[in-house]
Design a protein around this motif. Structure first.
Motif, PDB file in Angstrom:
ATOM      1  N   GLY A 149     -67.913 -68.319 114.389  1.00  0.00           N
ATOM      2  CA  GLY A 149     -68.600 -69.587 114.255  1.00  0.00           C
ATOM      3  C   GLY A 149     -69.807 -69.462 113.344  1.00  0.00           C
ATOM      4  N   VAL A 150     -70.029 -70.478 112.532  1.00  0.00           N
ATOM      5  CA  VAL A 150     -71.159 -70.492 111.603  1.00  0.00           C
ATOM      6  C   VAL A 150     -72.188 -71.491 112.121  1.00  0.00           C
ATOM      7  CG1 VAL A 150     -71.919 -70.934 109.244  1.00  0.00           C
ATOM      8  CG2 VAL A 150     -69.686 -69.870 109.663  1.00  0.00           C
ATOM      9  N   VAL A 151     -73.403 -71.010 112.363  1.00  0.00           N
ATOM     10  CA  VAL A 151     -74.466 -71.870 112.876  1.00  0.00           C
ATOM     11  C   VAL A 151     -75.103 -72.643 111.728  1.00  0.00           C
ATOM     12  CG1 VAL A 151     -76.668 -71.950 114.095  1.00  0.00           C
ATOM     13  CG2 VAL A 151     -74.923 -70.291 114.782  1.00  0.00           C
ATOM     14  N   PHE A 152     -75.130 -73.963 111.858  1.00  0.00           N
ATOM     15  CA  PHE A 152     -75.857 -74.826 110.927  1.00  0.00           C
ATOM     16  C   PHE A 152     -77.175 -75.210 111.584  1.00  0.00           C
ATOM     17  CE2 PHE A 152     -72.201 -76.810 108.217  1.00  0.00           C
ATOM     18  CZ  PHE A 152     -71.788 -75.536 107.869  1.00  0.00           C
ATOM     19  N   ARG A 153     -78.274 -74.852 110.943  1.00  0.00           N
ATOM     20  CA  ARG A 153     -79.599 -75.129 111.478  1.00  0.00           C
ATOM     21  C   ARG A 153     -80.243 -76.299 110.753  1.00  0.00           C
ATOM     22  NH1 ARG A 153     -78.384 -69.806 111.499  1.00  0.00           N
ATOM     23  NH2 ARG A 153     -78.946 -68.587 113.343  1.00  0.00           N
TER      24      ARG A 153
ATOM     25  N   GLN B 173     -73.358 -78.770 127.580  1.00  0.00           N
ATOM     26  CA  GLN B 173     -74.668 -79.018 128.183  1.00  0.00           C
ATOM     27  C   GLN B 173     -75.097 -77.757 128.933  1.00  0.00           C
ATOM     28  OE1 GLN B 173     -75.869 -82.007 127.189  1.00  0.00           O
ATOM     29  NE2 GLN B 173     -73.873 -82.284 126.212  1.00  0.00           N
ATOM     30  N   SER B 174     -75.817 -76.892 128.233  1.00  0.00           N
ATOM     31  CA  SER B 174     -76.154 -75.569 128.755  1.00  0.00           C
ATOM     32  C   SER B 174     -77.243 -75.648 129.829  1.00  0.00           C
ATOM     33  CB  SER B 174     -76.628 -74.672 127.605  1.00  0.00           C
ATOM     34  OG  SER B 174     -76.970 -73.395 128.083  1.00  0.00           O
TER      35      SER B 174
ATOM     36  N   ASP C 240     -75.458 -66.838 132.319  1.00  0.00           N
ATOM     37  CA  ASP C 240     -74.902 -66.107 131.177  1.00  0.00           C
ATOM     38  C   ASP C 240     -73.408 -65.838 131.342  1.00  0.00           C
ATOM     39  OD1 ASP C 240     -75.545 -64.584 128.578  1.00  0.00           O
ATOM     40  OD2 ASP C 240     -74.517 -63.078 129.795  1.00  0.00           O
ATOM     41  N   PRO C 241     -72.959 -65.270 132.463  1.00  0.00           N
ATOM     42  CA  PRO C 241     -71.509 -65.067 132.595  1.00  0.00           C
ATOM     43  C   PRO C 241     -70.734 -66.377 132.668  1.00  0.00           C
ATOM     44  CG  PRO C 241     -72.651 -64.445 134.620  1.00  0.00           C
ATOM     45  CD  PRO C 241     -73.696 -64.659 133.589  1.00  0.00           C
TER      46      PRO C 241
ATOM     47  N   TYR D 253     -76.835 -66.987 123.147  1.00  0.00           N
ATOM     48  CA  TYR D 253     -76.657 -65.806 122.305  1.00  0.00           C
ATOM     49  C   TYR D 253     -75.466 -65.985 121.370  1.00  0.00           C
ATOM     50  CZ  TYR D 253     -79.664 -63.819 125.912  1.00  0.00           C
ATOM     51  OH  TYR D 253     -80.692 -63.589 126.789  1.00  0.00           O
ATOM     52  N   ALA D 254     -75.505 -65.263 120.250  1.00  0.00           N
ATOM     53  CA  ALA D 254     -74.455 -65.384 119.233  1.00  0.00           C
ATOM     54  C   ALA D 254     -73.089 -64.960 119.755  1.00  0.00           C
ATOM     55  CB  ALA D 254     -74.832 -64.559 117.998  1.00  0.00           C
TER      56      ALA D 254
END
Length: 482
Positions: free
Chosen positions: A223-227, A66-67, A157-158, A208-209
């Protein structure tokens, strides 16, 4: 400009090339299908450890991150003291001069703010849960809460990077990449580490990636992003005019060139690159099949909520996470944005909880009814907590909370963790830890332990030093273990 194909042709005469490849091109394709442990597939097969170092409780992980940092004081950590001291300044004896962000360091006052929302106790453990999470209460007996998580990072971010990589600085491998590297893959047609992204509201902290990067580990472990949408993985589909047979011939030829290059430079990344190409080829069939939810019965959509029919939502991604782990994807990471509530918190947190409460609980129930919760670990939480005092003006109906790394709550459910447990205590102000602290590295060490991995022995030598996810810290929190 350097050109791999030109260099290979310079090194091989046409006669030698044909002689070496008269059988090789077709055999290479056939071998990759008949023998998944062939050379090109090897980097994505068994992990560096070969097998878990001791019997694992967990085979797969779904991490619902939960960003933006959910407020533990509105959701899980009920503090009546804040009600009795509403609007009074946080005592200096409690704050103890601890570090503040630039957003509240200049405030002349730190007025205490109790949650606007009601709490009640649920389950045999009498766990406090906010009225914002009615669906979570239905699975309360499956959950294990850590109320005393703490971190060193005070900005988003950190802090997110620290949770995901074990370091506040970019460049280290992510949690999922370490798992992929150490334990390998259980499905050769899908990546071991898949990332799904969703957004609760606009204007929140970006992702960010680097958070799902392989860092200095071999690139096959990224990691592979599934959109959502017709192209869930970029560049996976064949371009116009290229059919499956043509793509197979191209990969066979490319594999031969890469192997000749490997003989010259002995760079293992060459084989990793070809393994990725081969994985992409297999994913052309496996990904559309896995992401197709059209055959799910209506009761499943009803369980996850109306948003589960909308691609790209948190609910839809929770359903996809279940489908991915059914296919033995080892690590599925969901990032849900929108929790950074410095102002207008009472309104915004209702929006957020409506989007995550039902699908989070549904995921637990769905896994359990399929027998998958017995060897799957689900994690829910953000990068830090929120302050007990208001940022800016305070009223009963409107207040905000700043970042608070000193104590916050996450929960876990499923394989290997005690059910119905609340671990750790915070003080009566919800500002400091009173008992049983759990650091980020302790959390990481514990999750790896559940997967049968000693966090001190999963290492990778880079630039003369052996690195690990937990850096030089971390201990397994044994009271959490079932």
């Amino acid at each position: 400009m350097y050109n791999l194909e030109d260099e290979i042709h310079d090194q091989l005469s046409r006669r030698n090339f044909l002689g070496k490849t008269s059988v090789g091109l077709g055999a290479l394709a056939l071998a990759s299908l008949l023998n998944p442990k062939s050379l090109l597939a090897a980097p994505s097969e068994g992990g560096a450890l070969g097998k878990p170092q001791f019997p694992p409780k967990v085979k797969r992980i779904i991490y619902l991150f939960q960003s933006g940092a959910p407020s533990q004081l509105e959701l899980f950590d009920y503090k009546p003291k804040l009600e009795t001291m509403w609007g009074e300044d946080l005592p200096e004896s409690v704050r103890k001069g601890q570090r503040l962000t630039g957003m509240t360091a200049g405030q002349s006052r730190f007025p205490l703010a109790a949650s606007k929302f009601k709490f009640a106790q649920y389950g045999p453990g009498r766990m406090w849960i906010s009225e914002l999470l009615p669906y979570t209460t239905k699975v309360i007996n499956e959950l294990s809460f850590i109320r005393t998580m703490h971190t060193e990072a005070i900005n988003h971010d950190p802090a997110v990077t620290f949770f995901q990589t074990g370091s506040q600085q970019a460049g280290r491998p992510s949690f999922g990449s370490w798992v992929s590297y150490g334990l390998g893959s259980d499905n050769q047609n899908l990546p071991a580490f898949v990332v799904l992204l969703s957004k609760g509201r606009n204007g929140d902290q970006p992702l960010y990636a680097k958070l799902w990067s392989n860092g200095f580990l071999p690139s096959i472990h990224q990691g592979v992003v599934f959109r959502s949408g017709p192209d869930p993985v970029y560049y996976l589909n064949n371009p116009p005019g290229i059919d499956k047979a043509s793509r197979r011939r191209m990969l066979d030829y490319l594999a031969q060139m890469h192997q000749e290059q490997y003989k010259q430079v002995l760079d293992p990344e060459i084989n990793n690159r070809m393994a990725q190409y081969e994985m992409a080829y297999r994913m052309q069939t496996s990904v559309p099949e896995t992401l197709d939810i059209s055959k799910e019965p209506n009761y499943i959509f009803d369980m996850y909520g109306p948003d589960s029919r909308k691609p790209g939502t948190f609910a839809a991604n929770c359903l996809l996470a279940r489908k991915l782990i059914e296919k033995d994807v080892k690590f599925v990471q969901l990032y849900h944005q929108g929790w950074d509530q410095h102002g207008n918190l009472p309104n915004d947190i209702q929006i957020q909880t409506r989007s995550v409460d039902q699908p989070s609980a549904a995921l637990i129930m769905d896994l359990k009814q399929r027998g998958l919760l017995d060897d799957t670990l689900v994690i829910w939480g953000g990068e830090f907590g929120r302050t007990n005092y208001s940022q800016g003006k305070l009223s009963k109906d409107n207040y905000g909370r700043d970042h608070h790394p000193r104590c916050f709550t996450i929960w876990m459910a499923g394989a290997g963790v005690k059910k119905g447990l609340v671990y750790g205590e915070t003080d009566e102000f919800g500002y400091n830890i009173a008992k049983d602290p759990v650091h980020v590295h302790d959390f990481q060490a514990t999750v790896l332990h559940l997967m049968g991995v000693d966090h001190e022995k999963l290492t990778f030598k880079h630039q003369g030093r052996r690195y690990r996810l937990t850096d030089v810290h971390g201990k397994v929190v044994k009271p959490l273990l079932a």
